[in-house]
Design an enzyme around this catalytic site. Structure first.
Site, PDB file in Angstrom:
ATOM      1  N   ALA A  12       0.818  -1.212   0.000  1.00 28.25           N
ATOM      2  CA  ALA A  12       0.000   0.000   0.000  1.00 28.25           C
ATOM      3  C   ALA A  12       0.852   1.263   0.000  1.00 28.25           C
ATOM      4  O   ALA A  12       1.918   1.319   0.608  1.00 28.25           O
ATOM      5  CB  ALA A  12      -0.905   0.008   1.229  1.00 28.25           C
ATOM      6  N   CYS A  13       0.325   2.273  -0.692  1.00 28.69           N
ATOM      7  CA  CYS A  13       0.882   3.627  -0.628  1.00 28.69           C
ATOM      8  C   CYS A  13      -0.304   4.575  -0.590  1.00 28.69           C
ATOM      9  O   CYS A  13      -1.457   4.142  -0.564  1.00 28.69           O
ATOM     10  CB  CYS A  13       1.812   3.917  -1.796  1.00 28.69           C
ATOM     11  SG  CYS A  13       1.000   4.113  -3.383  1.00 28.69           S
ATOM     12  N   GLY A  14      -0.037   5.847  -0.613  1.00 31.24           N
ATOM     13  CA  GLY A  14      -1.101   6.833  -0.494  1.00 31.24           C
ATOM     14  C   GLY A  14      -2.222   6.675  -1.505  1.00 31.24           C
ATOM     15  O   GLY A  14      -3.395   6.680  -1.157  1.00 31.24           O
ATOM     16  N   MET A  45      -3.507   3.102   0.960  1.00 30.74           N
ATOM     17  CA  MET A  45      -3.345   3.021   2.403  1.00 30.74           C
ATOM     18  C   MET A  45      -4.709   3.081   3.098  1.00 30.74           C
ATOM     19  O   MET A  45      -4.933   2.392   4.091  1.00 30.74           O
ATOM     20  CB  MET A  45      -2.441   4.162   2.883  1.00 30.74           C
ATOM     21  CG  MET A  45      -1.857   3.953   4.234  1.00 30.74           C
ATOM     22  SD  MET A  45      -0.679   2.592   4.213  1.00 30.74           S
ATOM     23  CE  MET A  45      -0.924   1.973   5.846  1.00 30.74           C
TER      24      MET A  45
END
Length: 107
Positions: A12-14, A45
């Site tokens: 996950a990332c932003g 995220m």
């Protein structure tokens, strides 16, 4: 770990697009090169909380908005290029451990 022995890795990332794609590809490579029974699920995220019950590990470059029930690996090394081998080994150690009680890491 699922009943079939398959581990699920959330990456996950932003936004769940650019950064997580880089990280997801690296994690997939580790899985393939080591013939590990695992799937990688790329997400934002903001989606992790709703997916953590189906996952075994979270690999992220983001600052965590809360604590999660699953172990977390900070993957910033994949973006900076510093400490990549150590990070690879950390993920590999988790995915190949017989149990899911691997030390949580946020850094």
């Amino acid at each position: 770990m699922r009943s079939n022995g398959k581990r699920i890795v959330l990456v996950a990332c932003g936004t769940g697009i650019a950064t997580s794609t880089v990280v997801a590809e690296r994690v997939k490579k580790i899985i393939e090169e080591n013939a590990i029974n695992s799937d990688v699920v790329q997400c934002k995220m903001s989606e992790v909380a709703s997916r953590e019950n189906e996952a075994d590990l979270l690999v992220t470059t983001s600052i965590l908005p809360k604590a999660y029930k699953i172990p977390v690996v900070n993957a910033m090394a994949y973006l900076t290029g510093m400490g990549v081998e150590k990070l690879d080994q950390q993920i590999l150690d988790y995915l190949t451990s017989k149990n899911s009680e691997v030390k949580k890491s946020n850094g």
